[in-house]
Design an enzyme around this catalytic site. Structure first.
Site, PDB file in Angstrom:
ATOM      1  N   ARG A  66       0.826  -1.221   0.000  1.00  0.00           N
ATOM      2  CA  ARG A  66       0.000   0.000   0.000  1.00  0.00           C
ATOM      3  C   ARG A  66       0.852   1.260   0.000  1.00  0.00           C
ATOM      4  O   ARG A  66       0.439   2.272  -0.567  1.00  0.00           O
ATOM      5  CB  ARG A  66      -0.943  -0.012   1.197  1.00  0.00           C
ATOM      6  CG  ARG A  66      -2.056  -1.000   0.986  1.00  0.00           C
ATOM      7  CD  ARG A  66      -3.013  -0.998   2.127  1.00  0.00           C
ATOM      8  NE  ARG A  66      -4.189  -1.792   1.775  1.00  0.00           N
ATOM      9  CZ  ARG A  66      -5.026  -2.294   2.650  1.00  0.00           C
ATOM     10  NH1 ARG A  66      -4.847  -2.080   3.939  1.00  0.00           N
ATOM     11  NH2 ARG A  66      -6.065  -2.995   2.259  1.00  0.00           N
ATOM     12  N   LYS A  95     -17.192 -14.497   4.850  1.00  0.00           N
ATOM     13  CA  LYS A  95     -18.451 -13.812   5.152  1.00  0.00           C
ATOM     14  C   LYS A  95     -19.317 -13.670   3.910  1.00  0.00           C
ATOM     15  O   LYS A  95     -18.871 -13.151   2.896  1.00  0.00           O
ATOM     16  CB  LYS A  95     -18.149 -12.409   5.710  1.00  0.00           C
ATOM     17  CG  LYS A  95     -17.411 -12.436   7.030  1.00  0.00           C
ATOM     18  CD  LYS A  95     -17.139 -11.051   7.554  1.00  0.00           C
ATOM     19  CE  LYS A  95     -16.119 -10.278   6.751  1.00  0.00           C
ATOM     20  NZ  LYS A  95     -14.731 -10.628   6.899  1.00  0.00           N
ATOM     21  N   GLY A 112      -8.551  -7.784   0.256  1.00  0.00           N
ATOM     22  CA  GLY A 112      -7.302  -8.109   0.941  1.00  0.00           C
ATOM     23  C   GLY A 112      -6.881  -9.559   0.836  1.00  0.00           C
ATOM     24  O   GLY A 112      -5.736  -9.856   0.525  1.00  0.00           O
ATOM     25  N   GLY A 128     -13.844  -3.630   0.359  1.00  0.00           N
ATOM     26  CA  GLY A 128     -15.212  -3.129   0.473  1.00  0.00           C
ATOM     27  C   GLY A 128     -15.524  -2.108  -0.608  1.00  0.00           C
ATOM     28  O   GLY A 128     -16.615  -2.123  -1.189  1.00  0.00           O
TER      29      GLY A 128
HETATM   30  P1  AMP Z   1     -13.534 -12.571   3.757  1.00  0.00           P
HETATM   31  O1  AMP Z   1     -12.925 -11.612   4.734  1.00  0.00           O
HETATM   32  O2  AMP Z   1     -14.981 -12.766   3.929  1.00  0.00           O
HETATM   33  O3  AMP Z   1     -13.149 -12.270   2.326  1.00  0.00           O
HETATM   34  O4  AMP Z   1     -12.897 -13.994   4.088  1.00  0.00           O
HETATM   35  C1  AMP Z   1     -11.545 -14.309   3.887  1.00  0.00           C
HETATM   36  C2  AMP Z   1     -11.204 -15.507   4.719  1.00  0.00           C
HETATM   37  O5  AMP Z   1     -12.080 -16.560   4.373  1.00  0.00           O
HETATM   38  C3  AMP Z   1      -9.815 -16.073   4.527  1.00  0.00           C
HETATM   39  O6  AMP Z   1      -9.046 -15.758   5.640  1.00  0.00           O
HETATM   40  C4  AMP Z   1     -10.040 -17.576   4.387  1.00  0.00           C
HETATM   41  O7  AMP Z   1      -9.202 -18.336   5.217  1.00  0.00           O
HETATM   42  C5  AMP Z   1     -11.469 -17.745   4.831  1.00  0.00           C
HETATM   43  N1  AMP Z   1     -12.136 -18.907   4.247  1.00  0.00           N
HETATM   44  C6  AMP Z   1     -12.172 -19.298   2.976  1.00  0.00           C
HETATM   45  N2  AMP Z   1     -12.837 -20.451   2.847  1.00  0.00           N
HETATM   46  C7  AMP Z   1     -13.242 -20.824   4.069  1.00  0.00           C
HETATM   47  C8  AMP Z   1     -13.971 -21.936   4.586  1.00  0.00           C
HETATM   48  N3  AMP Z   1     -14.407 -22.894   3.783  1.00  0.00           N
HETATM   49  N4  AMP Z   1     -14.198 -21.964   5.901  1.00  0.00           N
HETATM   50  C9  AMP Z   1     -13.748 -20.995   6.719  1.00  0.00           C
HETATM   51  N5  AMP Z   1     -13.060 -19.922   6.300  1.00  0.00           N
HETATM   52  C10 AMP Z   1     -12.799 -19.824   4.986  1.00  0.00           C
END
Ligand code: AMP
Length: 393
Positions: free
Chosen positions: A32, A195, A351, A374
């Protein structure tokens, strides 16, 4: 930027220096900071003094040493070669004096904006105090452009004549517009991550734009659950089951193909140390968690990516931070790089997808890596970003 005369001027620049630090408070990833260099250097080359302001982390109540931007001064000095004048506060006498005394060739770095709660509240008085520090306002922080904070949006009203986007912001908008305004078809959006909440609206919106939507990561199990599948202890957002069903239905009635995983790599714990298995996505036994997409899914997704001309990827396919569950994200990243080498336009944002593509050493083989998470999603939803509006108006 190109036509502005910066000679003798103080340019107040909102940058995004929200960088990860280690325990010793050293910068772990300076992407960044590097991204902001063209704007900073342009101001200096043209005879101006950059006054840099940013947030770092999420301080809850005033000053916290681990969130001080002082931690990044040596990295900023190394990357720019300029002397860094650090102001212990971002407003008030300390900041004013630092800016007043600064000379050409120096860079003023203000302390973390979020040590003042007024920043996130978009407080007008606080924005005015910031504006007193510069003659020109430049917004180069795409990552926070979707927030109407004091330094990203409100401050712009105090620079009616001389406010502008920095080079990074311009590049982000140009590349995002390539996807939104005149994309070559077929267009594929790949969405993953943990999420579902922040992404489900984007999925709906993307249905008006894209030909294929590929779902992976933790959010996919909410869709599988909605379809009546057994997902064991995998991530699920019960509140979003209805919306997930709605999306599945809508996809049937539009020309969009929604791709859900068909198999999953599962484990009994959220750990890299336990045995793993591959099972059908809708038959995950109780006590097991789905932590990556399986080999069959990878094959299907690779084919969709290979046949796409425009690809947007936000969110990893699995828990790529652990080697047992990196395969899905790695395969997608590799497929995107291969499609790009054959002429597709690919944009990666958020990220975690950016960390993933860096981890696999493929960042320079895709068309554009966005600094927005976001902000990128909101832009794709078709929302106008307050930080962008404040400059465009
Ligand atoms: P987000 O902040 O929603 O984009 O989520 C990113 C995170 O999702 C990463 O740190 C991944 O480790 C996690 N992730 C991806 N797939 C899975 C899964 N099947 N179960 C739990 N966490 C996950």
């Amino acid at each position: 930027m190109e036509t502005t005369d910066f000679r003798g001027k103080k340019a107040l620049i909102r940058v995004d220096f929200n960088v990860p630090l280690n325990e010793a408070m050293e910068v772990v990833d300076d992407t960044r900071i590097r991204a902001a260099l063209p704007t900073i250097q342009r101001v200096i080359e043209q005879g101006g003094v950059p006054i840099l302001m940013s947030h770092l982390g999420r301080p809850s109540d005033g000053y916290e040493a681990k969130y001080s931007l002082k931690n990044i001064t040596s990295q900023l000095h190394q990357l720019t070669g300029a002397e860094i004048v650090f102001a212990e506060d971002c407003i008030g006498e300390v900041a004013k004096q630092a800016c007043l005394k600064s000379k050409h060739g120096q860079i003023v770095l203000l302390e973390n904006l979020r040590f003042h709660p007024e920043e996130k509240k978009g407080d007008k008085g606080f924005a005015k105090a910031l504006s007193d520090l510069g003659d020109i306002y430049i917004n180069d922080a795409f990552g926070t452009a979707h927030r109407a904070h004091a330094s990203t949006t409100i401050v712009a009203q105090f620079f009616p004549e001389i406010k502008m986007f920095g080079y990074l912001m311009l590049k982000e908008l140009e590349n995002l517009n390539k996807v939104l305004k005149s994309p070559e078809k077929p267009i594929t959006a790949i969405l993953g991550g943990a999420k579902i909440a922040g992404k489900i609206e984007v999925i709906k919106q993307l249905m008006n734009l894209v030909d294929h939507i590929i779902i992976g990561g933790g959010m996919s199990y909410t869709f599988i659950k909605a379809l009546g599948g057994e997902i064991g202890g995998s991530l699920v957002d019960h509140e979003k089951i209805e919306v997930a069903l709605d999306i599945i239905e809508r996809a049937k009635n539009t020309g969009v193909t929604l791709h859900l995983p068909v198999d999953s790599i599962i484990c009994q714990e959220f750990s890299n140390e336990m045995a793993i298995q591959t099972v059908a996505i809708d038959s995950i036994p109780e006590g097991w968690l789905g932590l990556d997409i399986g080999a069959e899914t990878i094959k299907l997704y690779e084919e969709v990516v290979a046949n796409s001309q425009t690809i947007v990827w936000n969110g990893p396919m699995g828990v790529f931070e652990m080697s047992n569950f990196e395969m899905g994200s790695k395969a997608i990243a590799t497929a995107i790089a291969a499609a790009t080498s054959k002429g597709a336009f690919s944009l990666i944002g958020g990220g975690d997808s950016v960390s993933a593509i860096n981890q696999f050493g493929l960042a320079d083989q895709v068309s554009y890596v966005s600094t927005g998470g976001g902000a990128l999603l909101e832009f794709m939803e078709g929302k106008s970003l307050p930080g962008v509006e404040a400059i465009s108006n």
